[in-house]
Design a protein around this motif. Structure first.
Motif, PDB file in Angstrom:
ATOM      1  N   ASN A  66       0.738  -1.158  -0.071  1.00  0.00           N
ATOM      2  CA  ASN A  66       0.143   0.103   0.291  1.00  0.00           C
ATOM      3  C   ASN A  66       0.768   1.097  -0.167  1.00  0.00           C
ATOM      4  N   HIS A  67       2.141   1.495  -0.453  1.00  0.00           N
ATOM      5  CA  HIS A  67       2.747   2.889  -0.714  1.00  0.00           C
ATOM      6  C   HIS A  67       2.560   3.360  -2.100  1.00  0.00           C
ATOM      7  N   ALA A  68       1.485   2.950  -2.578  1.00  0.00           N
ATOM      8  CA  ALA A  68       1.052   3.845  -4.065  1.00  0.00           C
ATOM      9  C   ALA A  68      -0.068   5.069  -3.883  1.00  0.00           C
ATOM     10  N   ASP A  69      -0.060   5.417  -3.185  1.00  0.00           N
ATOM     11  CA  ASP A  69      -1.074   6.752  -2.748  1.00  0.00           C
ATOM     12  C   ASP A  69      -1.045   7.754  -3.900  1.00  0.00           C
ATOM     13  N   SER A  70       0.175   7.983  -4.154  1.00  0.00           N
ATOM     14  CA  SER A  70       0.699   8.938  -5.153  1.00  0.00           C
ATOM     15  C   SER A  70       1.458   9.723  -6.037  1.00  0.00           C
ATOM     16  N   GLU A  73       4.569   9.281  -3.850  1.00  0.00           N
ATOM     17  CA  GLU A  73       4.799   7.982  -2.895  1.00  0.00           C
ATOM     18  C   GLU A  73       5.568   6.960  -3.088  1.00  0.00           C
ATOM     19  N   ARG A  96      -0.015   2.975 -11.425  1.00  0.00           N
ATOM     20  CA  ARG A  96      -1.215   3.784 -11.101  1.00  0.00           C
ATOM     21  C   ARG A  96      -1.551   2.887 -11.119  1.00  0.00           C
ATOM     22  N   LYS A  99      -2.465  -0.508 -10.340  1.00  0.00           N
ATOM     23  CA  LYS A  99      -3.378  -0.347  -9.191  1.00  0.00           C
ATOM     24  C   LYS A  99      -4.888  -0.166  -9.338  1.00  0.00           C
ATOM     25  N   THR A 100      -5.035   1.083 -10.414  1.00  0.00           N
ATOM     26  CA  THR A 100      -6.815   0.745 -10.406  1.00  0.00           C
ATOM     27  C   THR A 100      -7.201  -1.058 -11.030  1.00  0.00           C
TER      28      THR A 100
END
Length: 106
Positions: A66-70, A73, A96, A99-100
């Protein structure tokens, strides 16, 4: 290794005898590519291909952690992976998208 990211270039193989190790080849399910592999292809995140296995494996771990919030990051947590071609923008875009794609399968 054992579900967490490591720098394989710094890992002495004999120390990890018996550990579960997932390589780039272990991400796909038969002929079906992992979402991260698909995203790297779509976004040209591989260019010369030299860094691709490490980039993809690290990116898969990054999402699990869970290190893909931005974008910042993602760049920070991927900073140990060097790309000779400078495909960093494409790599971030691929992460990105993956993640989607993964969010859509949950």
């Amino acid at each position: 290794m054992n579900g967490r990211r490591i720098n394989s270039c710094l890992a002495l193989a004999v120390v990890h005898d018996g550990d579960e190790i997932t390589t780039i080849e272990g991400l796909a399910h038969g002929d079906e590519l992992h979402p991260m592999q698909k995203a790297f292809l779509e976004h040209d995140g591989f260019q010369c291909g030299y860094c691709t296995p490490g980039q993809i494996c690290s990116a898969v771990g990054l999402l699990k952690e869970n290190h893909a919030d931005s974008d910042d990051e993602i760049r920070e947590w991927m900073s140990g992976n060097i790309c000779r071609c400078g495909a960093y923008t494409n790599i971030v875009a691929a992460i990105r998208e993956a993640k989607t794609m993964e969010a859509g399968t949950i």
